[in-house]
Design a protein around this motif. Structure first.
Motif, PDB file in Angstrom:
ATOM      1  N   LEU A  20       0.812  -1.216   0.000  1.00  0.00           N
ATOM      2  CA  LEU A  20       0.000   0.000   0.000  1.00  0.00           C
ATOM      3  C   LEU A  20       0.850   1.272   0.000  1.00  0.00           C
ATOM      4  N   SER A  21       2.176   1.110  -0.203  1.00  0.00           N
ATOM      5  CA  SER A  21       3.107   2.250  -0.251  1.00  0.00           C
ATOM      6  C   SER A  21       3.086   3.058   1.046  1.00  0.00           C
ATOM      7  N   ILE A  22       3.026   2.351   2.175  1.00  0.00           N
ATOM      8  CA  ILE A  22       3.071   2.998   3.491  1.00  0.00           C
ATOM      9  C   ILE A  22       4.528   3.068   3.955  1.00  0.00           C
ATOM     10  N   HIS A  23       4.979   4.255   4.254  1.00  0.00           N
ATOM     11  CA  HIS A  23       6.371   4.434   4.688  1.00  0.00           C
ATOM     12  C   HIS A  23       6.466   4.330   6.210  1.00  0.00           C
ATOM     13  N   ARG A  24       7.505   3.663   6.672  1.00  0.00           N
ATOM     14  CA  ARG A  24       7.786   3.606   8.117  1.00  0.00           C
ATOM     15  C   ARG A  24       9.238   3.988   8.351  1.00  0.00           C
ATOM     16  N   GLU A  25       9.482   4.611   9.512  1.00  0.00           N
ATOM     17  CA  GLU A  25      10.838   5.028   9.879  1.00  0.00           C
ATOM     18  C   GLU A  25      11.672   3.833  10.339  1.00  0.00           C
ATOM     19  N   ASP A  26      11.034   2.920  11.074  1.00  0.00           N
ATOM     20  CA  ASP A  26      11.731   1.782  11.667  1.00  0.00           C
ATOM     21  C   ASP A  26      12.285   0.844  10.600  1.00  0.00           C
ATOM     22  N   GLU A  27      13.486   0.350  10.812  1.00  0.00           N
ATOM     23  CA  GLU A  27      14.112  -0.577   9.876  1.00  0.00           C
ATOM     24  C   GLU A  27      14.467  -1.907  10.537  1.00  0.00           C
ATOM     25  N   TYR A  28      14.045  -2.102  11.800  1.00  0.00           N
ATOM     26  CA  TYR A  28      14.419  -3.297  12.543  1.00  0.00           C
ATOM     27  C   TYR A  28      13.263  -4.291  12.594  1.00  0.00           C
TER      28      TYR A  28
END
Length: 367
Positions: free
Chosen positions: A145-153
Motif C-alpha cells: 500500500l506504499s506505506i512508509h515507516r521510519e523503523d528498519e528493525y
C-alpha cells in the motif's frame, strides 16, 4: 516504567472505520517481547492506538527492567476495560495468548472473550495469492500500500537492544524500541484499507453490464469472450489484476471487470443413470430404453458411463464446480465443466453475479 503518549494530528483512516465498530470503542494493540515463548520470555513494550477527544492517539508502556512487566500489564488491563473492539496483527496466534500467559504468571486476569477481535493478518492471509503478495508480514502489506515507516528493525533484532537498554538506559536505544512499536501500531490503522479487498470478495457482487467481445489469441484465431463489468461495494486502495484458467480480473477504485472465454463448440451432456440407456454408435448418442424399441438391436448397445451422452452445439462458459446445471463436458473424464450461455441466462443479472463470484473464487485458489 516509561509511558509515552503521541497525538496523530489531522489523521483520518482512509477506510470506513464504522465497518469495524464505534471508533471510540476500538483499540489497536501490539506487543514486543524478549522471545517467542511466554514460558521463558517477557513483554517489555505494549503499544496502543485509540480515538480520544476528537483525534487518534498512541500510548506506549516501556519497561526499564524486566521486573516492571507486572506494572505494564496492570496498566494495559485497566485501559482494556474501556474498549469493545480489539484490532491486532496476527494477535490470535501470538500477542493475545502471550499477554494472557504473562498476565496469569503475575496473578492478573486478562480476558479477550468479551471483545470483538479483528486480526488483520487472518483476514488477508487467504487472499495473499490473489493480491500477489510474497508473504503476509506487516511490512510486506505496508509496502503493497506504499506505506512508509521510519523503523528498519525486526522484533527479533530489537531484543538485544532492549537488554542493552536495561543496563544503560540509553535514549537512542529507547527511541529505537519505541519507534519500532509505534510504527507497528500506527501501521495497523493505516493498513485498514487493505480490508477493502476482503470486503468486495466476500460481499455480493453487483453486475453493472455484461457484453460479449471478439478478440484474437496468440495464433490470430478469433476467440469470443464474455466481459462482466462490476460495481464494487468498496473503493480499492490500489489497482489490482489477476488471471487464471484463461480468465482475467482487473479492479480499480470501485469498479471491476472480469473476462471469461466463451467456447463455441459441441459439448456432451452425460446422463447419470446410464444403465437405463442404450448407446447408438452410428448416431454417437444415447437414448433411453423406453424408446429403444424403435431401434434395431443390431444398431444399439448397452450404454456405459462414458458413452451415455447427448451432444449439443452452442456457446459455453467454464465452471470449476457444479454452479449451474445442466453441466456439459468435452469428454467423460474431463475435469473442466461447462454450462450453456443461453438467452435466458444472458438476461439473468443475479446469475451473472453468482458466476462472477465463482470466477473470482477460482482465481483466489491458484497459487
Amino acid at each position: 516504567m516509561i509511558i509515552k503518549n503521541y497525538r496523530i494530528p489531522s489523521f483520518t483512516p482512509s477506510y470506513p472505520i464504522s465497518k469495524l465498530g464505534k471508533k471510540e470503542e476500538i483499540l489497536f494493540t501490539d506487543i514486543e517481547t524478549t522471545g517467542l515463548s511466554a514460558a521463558t520470555s517477557s513483554i517489555y513494550l505494549i503499544g496502543c492506538c485509540f480515538f480520544e477527544n476528537g483525534e487518534w492517539m498512541i500510548r506506549q508502556w516501556l519497561c526499564e527492567t524486566p521486573e516492571e512487566e507486572k506494572a505494564l500489564l496492570e496498566d494495559f488491563s485497566s485501559m482494556l476495560i474501556s474498549y469493545t473492539t480489539l484490532i491486532h496483527f496476527n494477535g490470535n496466534q501470538f500477542d493475545l495468548p502471550f499477554i494472557q500467559k504473562r498476565a496469569a504468571s503475575h496473578g492478573i486476569s486478562i480476558c479477550f472473550d468479551t471483545m470483538h477481535g479483528i486480526d488483520i493478518y487472518k483476514r488477508i492471509f487467504p487472499y495473499r495469492y490473489f493480491l500477489r503478495l510474497s508473504n503476509c508480514k506487516q511490512k510486506t502489506l505496508e509496502e503493497f500500500l506504499s506505506i512508509h515507516r521510519e523503523d528498519e528493525y525486526s522484533g527479533g533484532e530489537l531484543i538485544r537492544v532492549f537488554k542493552a537498554f536495561c543496563k544503560s538506559h540509553d535514549k537512542e536505544a529507547m527511541q529505537l524500541l519505541l519507534q519500532h512499536n509505534r510504527d507497528d501500531v500506527y501501521g495497523m490503522i493505516r493498513l485498514l484499507p487493505i480490508l477493502s479487498y476482503t470486503d468486495f470478495l466476500n460481499e455480493t457482487l453487483t453486475v453493472r453490464k455484461v457484453e460479449t467481445n471478439i478478440t484474437k489469441d496468440a495464433f490470430e484465431k478469433e476467440q469470443k469472450e464474455l466481459l462482466i463489468y462490476l460495481t464494487l461495494s468498496t473503493t480499492l486502495p490500489k489497482p489490482i489484476s489477476c488471471h487464471g484458467n484463461d480468465c482475467y480480473f482487473s479492479g480499480r477504485n470501485n469498479e471491476g471487470m472480469i473476462k471469461v472465454p466463451v467456447f463455441s463448440e459441441e459439448m456432451k451432456f452425460f446422463y447419470e443413470d446410464y444403465k437405463n440407456y442404450f448407446y447408438l454408435p452410428h448416431e454417437d448418442m444415447a437414448i433411453h430404453k423406453s424408446v429403444s424399441t424403435f431401434v434395431d438391436p443390431a444398431f444399439r448397445e448397452q450404454a456405459t458411463a462414458g458413452s451415455c451422452y447427448t451432444r449439443k452445439t452452442g456457446d459455453y462458459l467454464p465452471q470449476w464446480d457444479t454452479l449451474f446445471k445442466p453441466f456439459f463436458k468435452r469428454e467423460y473424464h474431463s475435469k473442466l465443466l461447462f454450462f450453456e450461455l443461453t438467452d435466458e441466462f444472458k438476461n439473468n443479472r443475479e446469475a451473472f453475479s453468482l458466476y462472477a463470484s465463482h470466477v473470482l473464487s477460482m482465481m483466489m485458489q491458484i497459487h
